[in-house]
Design an enzyme around this catalytic site. Structure first.
Site, PDB file in Angstrom:
ATOM      1  N   ILE A  30       0.586  -1.352  -0.152  1.00 55.41           N
ATOM      2  CA  ILE A  30       0.050  -0.032   0.206  1.00 55.41           C
ATOM      3  C   ILE A  30       0.655   1.117   0.071  1.00 55.41           C
ATOM      4  CG2 ILE A  30      -1.752   1.343   1.126  1.00 55.41           C
ATOM      5  CD1 ILE A  30      -2.750  -1.404   2.242  1.00 55.41           C
ATOM      6  N   ASP A  78      14.576   1.384  10.096  1.00 53.49           N
ATOM      7  CA  ASP A  78      13.805   0.747  11.025  1.00 53.49           C
ATOM      8  C   ASP A  78      13.148   1.652  11.779  1.00 53.49           C
ATOM      9  OD1 ASP A  78      12.618  -1.041  13.041  1.00 53.49           O
ATOM     10  OD2 ASP A  78      14.641  -2.032  13.385  1.00 53.49           O
ATOM     11  N   ASN A 105       2.109   5.131   7.125  1.00 54.49           N
ATOM     12  CA  ASN A 105       1.488   3.895   6.791  1.00 54.49           C
ATOM     13  C   ASN A 105       2.191   2.552   7.247  1.00 54.49           C
ATOM     14  OD1 ASN A 105       0.273   2.175   4.449  1.00 54.49           O
ATOM     15  ND2 ASN A 105       2.424   1.838   4.243  1.00 54.49           N
ATOM     16  N   TYR A 170      -2.226  -5.624  17.710  1.00 54.27           N
ATOM     17  CA  TYR A 170      -2.428  -4.799  16.399  1.00 54.27           C
ATOM     18  C   TYR A 170      -3.504  -3.825  16.573  1.00 54.27           C
ATOM     19  CZ  TYR A 170      -3.693  -3.785  11.597  1.00 54.27           C
ATOM     20  OH  TYR A 170      -3.967  -2.868  10.383  1.00 54.27           O
ATOM     21  N   LYS A 174      -3.511   0.189  16.561  1.00 56.38           N
ATOM     22  CA  LYS A 174      -4.412   1.069  15.662  1.00 56.38           C
ATOM     23  C   LYS A 174      -5.213   1.743  16.343  1.00 56.38           C
ATOM     24  CE  LYS A 174      -2.373  -0.040  11.838  1.00 56.38           C
ATOM     25  NZ  LYS A 174      -1.637   0.754  11.064  1.00 56.38           N
ATOM     26  N   LEU A 208       1.409 -10.728   4.346  1.00 53.41           N
ATOM     27  CA  LEU A 208       1.797  -9.857   5.259  1.00 53.41           C
ATOM     28  C   LEU A 208       2.344 -10.852   6.490  1.00 53.41           C
ATOM     29  CD1 LEU A 208      -1.266  -7.419   5.577  1.00 53.41           C
ATOM     30  CD2 LEU A 208       1.017  -6.908   4.595  1.00 53.41           C
TER      31      LEU A 208
END
Length: 273
Positions: A30, A78, A105, A170, A174, A208
């Site tokens: 993406i 990194d 992103n 995760y 987020k 991923l």
């Protein structure tokens, strides 16, 4: 708005000539597509990621797409490393002396239950990349975004809409980024900086996870998506560009969902059930 050609402004709203855009996590997937679209629209683009070979390829393709043959600036980094984050900042400002758009992103997708022995390590890695790195870059670039009355666009996920087993690290990262988006939108609005997020569903990008889980998710997703298919990276890129364009000049603190409607059909076992 007397004397202002609002229609001409709309016609030219995707012209980013003279603007500088930084896209994290842009060695592929993406982020790569976001960087390419900005390049095609005339922007000077900075790309960063851990894979130097991917960055080299993306930089060359950005140059081919650029109306003025601008080559993207490659900064291998990194984002869990503070020194690398500061190097991204320093090299961007050294090269361009400005920043107009920051696209956070980069993200990691790590599987673990909240009671697994390795969960706290997984949570730490998730927070470092998805949340801390984004906040660090925002803090570093804030003075330059004030000068350009720039934009920040954070990439989040619709999995924050529902509890999802095996994905707590995760989701926490987020959700933290979504809260940061809305809070910083309020804090930075007096300086003319707009802060928004694009919340994505399943996007056919590149693998991923190092196992078959990603294929299971992408295979079952079209049947659960009202629009009947997975998303494409260009569709996310278009949303990011819109939010950073003059067409979105009165939008801040907004979460734009680009998910085909899948958020209405996902359950707690969606990701790894």
């Amino acid at each position: 708005m007397s004397g202002k050609d609002i229609y001409s402004e709309v016609r030219n709203s995707r012209d980013f000539t003279g603007k500088v855009v930084l896209v994290t996590g842009s060695a592929g997937g993406i982020g790569e597509q976001i960087a390419k679209l900005y390049s095609a629209l005339g922007a000077g683009v900075v790309i960063t990621g851990r894979r130097a070979d991917g960055l080299k390829r993306v930089a060359q393709e950005c140059q081919q797409l650029s109306p003025t043959n601008l080559k993207a600036i490659e900064i291998p980094a990194d984002l869990t490393n503070d020194d690398d984050l500061h190097r991204v900042f320093n090299e961007t400002i050294k090269t361009f002396k400005r920043l107009d758009v920051l696209v956070n992103n980069a993200g990691v997708y790590l599987k673990a239950n909240g009671t697994d022995d390795n969960f706290l390590d997984i949570l730490d890695k998730s927070l470092k990349v998805d949340l801390k790195a984004s906040l660090t870059l925002i803090r570093l670039f804030q003075p330059y975004l004030k000068q350009t009355k720039g934009n920040i666009v954070n990439i989040t996920s619709v999995v924050t809409e529902r509890p999802s087993k095996s994905f707590l690290g995760y989701q926490l990262a987020k959700q933290g980024l979504e809260m940061a988006t809305t809070t910083l939108a309020l804090e930075l609005a007096p300086h003319g900086i707009r802060v928004n997020s694009v919340s994505i569903g399943v996007v056919r990008s590149y693998p991923l996870w190092p196992d078959a889980d990603v294929e299971k998710v992408t295979a079952k997703s079209p049947a659960m998506t009202p629009l009947g298919r997975n998303g494409e990276p260009i569709e996310v890129a278009k949303a990011v560009v819109f939010l950073s364009s003059s067409d979105a000049s009165f939008i801040t603190g907004h979460k734009l969902e680009v998910d085909g409607g899948i958020k209405y059909n996902i359950g707690s076992d969606y990701m790894f059930g």
